[in-house]
Design a protein around this motif. Structure first.
Motif, short mmCIF file in Angstrom:
data_model
loop_
_atom_site.label_atom_id
_atom_site.label_comp_id
_atom_site.label_asym_id
_atom_site.label_seq_id
_atom_site.Cartn_x
_atom_site.Cartn_y
_atom_site.Cartn_z
N HIS A 142 -5.23 0.68 -2.36
CA HIS A 142 -5.72 -0.67 -2.07
C HIS A 142 -5.25 -1.59 -3.19
CE1 HIS A 142 -9.30 0.23 0.88
NE2 HIS A 142 -8.12 0.59 1.36
N HIS A 146 -4.10 6.82 0.26
CA HIS A 146 -3.44 5.51 0.27
C HIS A 146 -4.05 4.62 -0.81
CE1 HIS A 146 -6.92 4.27 2.73
NE2 HIS A 146 -6.56 3.01 2.55
N GLU A 193 -0.93 -5.12 3.64
CA GLU A 193 -2.25 -5.25 4.26
C GLU A 193 -2.79 -3.92 4.79
OE1 GLU A 193 -1.96 -8.22 7.27
OE2 GLU A 193 -1.08 -9.71 5.91
N HIS A 194 -1.93 -3.01 5.22
CA HIS A 194 -2.37 -1.71 5.69
C HIS A 194 -1.20 -0.74 5.65
CE1 HIS A 194 -0.58 -3.30 9.41
NE2 HIS A 194 -0.57 -2.07 9.87
N GLU A 223 0.85 -1.18 0.00
CA GLU A 223 0.00 0.00 0.00
C GLU A 223 0.89 1.23 0.00
OE1 GLU A 223 -3.14 0.42 2.80
OE2 GLU A 223 -3.92 -1.60 2.48
N ASN A 243 5.45 4.12 3.80
CA ASN A 243 4.59 3.22 4.57
C ASN A 243 5.49 2.35 5.44
OD1 ASN A 243 2.85 1.32 5.60
ND2 ASN A 243 2.08 0.61 3.63
N ALA A 263 -11.13 -0.06 9.25
CA ALA A 263 -9.94 0.62 9.76
C ALA A 263 -9.74 1.97 9.09
CB ALA A 263 -8.71 -0.25 9.56
N ASP A 264 -9.97 2.04 7.78
CA ASP A 264 -9.84 3.31 7.07
C ASP A 264 -10.77 4.36 7.65
OD1 ASP A 264 -7.98 2.29 5.29
OD2 ASP A 264 -9.48 1.77 3.77
N SER A 306 -12.24 0.63 4.31
CA SER A 306 -12.44 -0.46 5.26
C SER A 306 -12.86 0.12 6.60
CB SER A 306 -11.13 -1.24 5.43
OG SER A 306 -10.14 -0.40 6.03
N VAL A 308 -5.96 -3.05 13.19
CA VAL A 308 -4.83 -2.23 12.73
C VAL A 308 -4.22 -1.61 13.97
CG1 VAL A 308 -4.06 -0.28 11.35
CG2 VAL A 308 -5.89 -1.73 10.49
#
Length: 247
Positions: A71, A69, A46-47, A20, A39, A81-82, A79, A130
């Motif tokens: 995907h 960001h 994954e994140h 990502e 990142n 988490a987002d 998501s 996360v």
């Protein structure tokens, strides 16, 4: 976003694939720019965890107007988490670009999505993990807000802090949040926070959950979805102490 910004984001996302990418859209003297950031997540496919140094450098350069960001191999749809991180960020706009394998085997941009804070709180059960944003402490904060009307303070939680040889974040910060340490042998009451030690090289508690009563624990393990589980067995074996909210 103007086309120059979109092209810069797409170029960064493609260069980072299958990781990502992450970055920031800035206004510098009224002109829009994209600032790519590193990142530094432990599992970047994954994140994302944006480099604090890169974020600070961008702040020094101009006004941050959006967090960006990618995907890779997934839809341009926020998501759980987002959405949770968007609420926490204090930035008014978030942008997701999705990338995928095309019919000719190449990797290309599939879609774009923009969203903003809207008061979202993740469901207590079934939320993805996360660390630092949607983790065991986040679950405790949200439970206390929803069930007790109490806003617990947040605190920074670097990845793998429990293996750095010095940190003891849960005990250090729960005390500041209005909890009293009632000890490992305390009879559990609904709302108590149980601190557990699970594979911590620091030898300190690195996992926590809320005791709901009737031998039920609400918690969120690293890499798993949040859930209720029966209190006892391995969880009781990992118990290090019990914290009780006093306000």
């Amino acid at each position: 976003m103007n086309e120059q910004t979109k092209n810069a984001i797409a170029e960064h996302a493609l260069a980072e694939y299958p990781r990502e990418c992450c970055g920031l859209i800035l206004l510098v003297h009224g002109v829009e720019f994209y600032a790519p950031c590193r990142n530094i997540a432990g599992t970047p496919s994954e994140h994302f965890v944006m480099s604090p140094e890169d974020y600070a450098a961008a702040e020094d350069r101009g006004t941050i107007v959006a967090v960006v960001h990618s995907h890779p191999g997934a839809a341009a749809r926020p998501s759980v988490a987002d959405r949770a991180m968007c609420e926490k960020s204090g930035v008014d706009k978030w942008v997701i670009v999705s990338l995928g394998v095309q019919a000719d085997g190449s990797i290309a941009v599939d879609d774009w999505c923009e969203f903003s804070p809207d008061g979202y709180v993740p469901p207590l059960l079934g939320r993805e993990f996360v660390h630092g944003s949607v983790d065991c402490y986040s679950l405790i904060r949200d439970w206390y807000r929803l069930e007790r009307g109490v806003d617990l303070p947040d605190f920074e939680r670097p990845d793998a802090w429990w293996d750095d040889g010095k940190s003891n974040l849960y005990l250090d910060n729960f005390a500041k949040a209005g909890f009293t340490n009632v000890g490992q042998e305390a009879e559990l009451l609904a709302g108590d926070v149980v601190l557990m030690q699970i594979r911590s090289r620091n030898g300190v508690p690195n996992h926590a959950g809320v005791y709901l009563g009737d031998n039920v624990l609400l918690h969120h393990m690293y890499g798993q979805l949040s859930r209720r589980t029966v209190w006892g067995g391995m969880w009781a074996h990992c118990l290090r102490t019990v914290l009780r909210y006093k306000g």
